[in-house]
Design a protein around this motif. Structure first.
Motif, short mmCIF file in Angstrom:
data_model
loop_
_atom_site.label_atom_id
_atom_site.label_comp_id
_atom_site.label_asym_id
_atom_site.label_seq_id
_atom_site.Cartn_x
_atom_site.Cartn_y
_atom_site.Cartn_z
N LEU A 1 0.79 -1.23 0.00
CA LEU A 1 0.00 0.00 0.00
C LEU A 1 0.82 1.29 0.00
O LEU A 1 0.34 2.33 -0.44
CB LEU A 1 -0.97 -0.02 1.18
CG LEU A 1 -2.01 -1.15 1.11
CD1 LEU A 1 -2.84 -1.18 2.38
CD2 LEU A 1 -2.89 -1.02 -0.11
N GLN A 2 2.05 1.26 0.46
CA GLN A 2 2.86 2.48 0.44
C GLN A 2 3.06 3.04 -0.96
O GLN A 2 2.99 4.26 -1.14
CB GLN A 2 4.19 2.26 1.16
CG GLN A 2 4.05 2.31 2.66
CD GLN A 2 5.38 2.18 3.38
OE1 GLN A 2 6.39 1.80 2.80
NE2 GLN A 2 5.36 2.46 4.67
N LYS B 1 -8.44 8.90 -5.79
CA LYS B 1 -7.45 9.65 -6.56
C LYS B 1 -8.12 10.57 -7.55
O LYS B 1 -9.17 10.42 -8.00
CB LYS B 1 -6.50 8.71 -7.28
CG LYS B 1 -5.49 8.16 -6.31
CD LYS B 1 -4.38 7.45 -7.05
CE LYS B 1 -3.33 7.05 -6.02
NZ LYS B 1 -2.19 6.45 -6.60
N GLY C 1 0.39 5.50 -1.87
CA GLY C 1 0.26 6.73 -1.11
C GLY C 1 -0.13 6.55 0.35
O GLY C 1 -0.35 7.53 1.05
N PHE C 2 -0.21 5.33 0.83
CA PHE C 2 -0.50 5.08 2.24
C PHE C 2 0.75 5.35 3.07
O PHE C 2 1.87 5.14 2.61
CB PHE C 2 -0.94 3.63 2.45
CG PHE C 2 -2.34 3.34 2.02
CD1 PHE C 2 -3.37 3.32 2.94
CD2 PHE C 2 -2.63 3.08 0.69
CE1 PHE C 2 -4.67 3.04 2.55
CE2 PHE C 2 -3.92 2.80 0.29
CZ PHE C 2 -4.94 2.78 1.22
N HIS C 3 0.54 5.83 4.30
CA HIS C 3 1.63 6.13 5.21
C HIS C 3 1.42 5.38 6.52
O HIS C 3 0.29 5.32 7.03
CB HIS C 3 1.72 7.63 5.50
CG HIS C 3 1.94 8.43 4.27
ND1 HIS C 3 3.17 8.56 3.67
CD2 HIS C 3 1.08 9.14 3.49
CE1 HIS C 3 3.06 9.31 2.59
NE2 HIS C 3 1.80 9.67 2.46
N SER D 1 -2.47 5.31 6.92
CA SER D 1 -3.37 6.41 6.56
C SER D 1 -3.29 6.66 5.06
O SER D 1 -2.27 6.45 4.42
CB SER D 1 -3.00 7.68 7.31
OG SER D 1 -1.76 8.18 6.87
N PHE D 2 -4.40 7.14 4.53
CA PHE D 2 -4.49 7.57 3.14
C PHE D 2 -5.37 8.81 3.13
O PHE D 2 -6.57 8.72 3.39
CB PHE D 2 -5.08 6.47 2.25
CG PHE D 2 -5.09 6.81 0.79
CD1 PHE D 2 -3.95 6.66 0.03
CD2 PHE D 2 -6.23 7.31 0.19
CE1 PHE D 2 -3.94 6.98 -1.31
CE2 PHE D 2 -6.24 7.64 -1.16
CZ PHE D 2 -5.08 7.47 -1.91
N HIS D 3 -4.76 9.96 2.87
CA HIS D 3 -5.45 11.24 2.97
C HIS D 3 -6.06 11.36 4.37
O HIS D 3 -5.34 11.33 5.35
CB HIS D 3 -6.48 11.41 1.86
CG HIS D 3 -5.90 11.39 0.49
ND1 HIS D 3 -5.08 12.38 0.01
CD2 HIS D 3 -6.01 10.49 -0.51
CE1 HIS D 3 -4.71 12.11 -1.23
NE2 HIS D 3 -5.25 10.95 -1.57
N ALA E 1 -7.95 3.51 -2.47
CA ALA E 1 -6.95 4.46 -2.97
C ALA E 1 -7.26 4.86 -4.40
O ALA E 1 -7.18 6.05 -4.76
CB ALA E 1 -5.56 3.84 -2.89
#
Length: 81
Positions: free
Chosen positions: A8-9, A81, A12-14, A32-34, A77
């Motif tokens: 997932l990184q 987008k 854009g996942f953190h 997290s994502f957004h 995700a």
């Protein structure tokens, strides 16, 4: 790095948080994502003695296409987008 992070990184996942059991094995990963936070829990009752196929935390280097929680997170995700 857990399977969840690895998959997932790039989308854009953190990583926000991890939680380990008393001997140091990861039992929870929060990404997290957004504005969303997704929690992936280990539900493998015998981990680390066995590793469930497709487990979102412990399926390192599996030949299977992935676990449904990870695949659902990828859809989230893509939709945002």
């Amino acid at each position: 790095m857990t399977y969840a992070e690895q998959e997932l990184q790039p989308l854009g996942f953190h990583l926000l948080d991890t939680e380990a059991d008393s001997v140091g094995f990861e039992k929870k990963v929060v990404l997290s994502f957004h504005h969303l936070k997704l929690q992936f829990d280990c539900v493998c009752p015998a981990y680390p003695r066995i590793k469930a196929l497709g487990c979102p935390l412990h399926a390192h280097e599996t030949s299977l296409p992935g676990s449904w929680p990870i695949e659902d997170a990828k859809k989230v995700a893509t939709a945002l987008k």
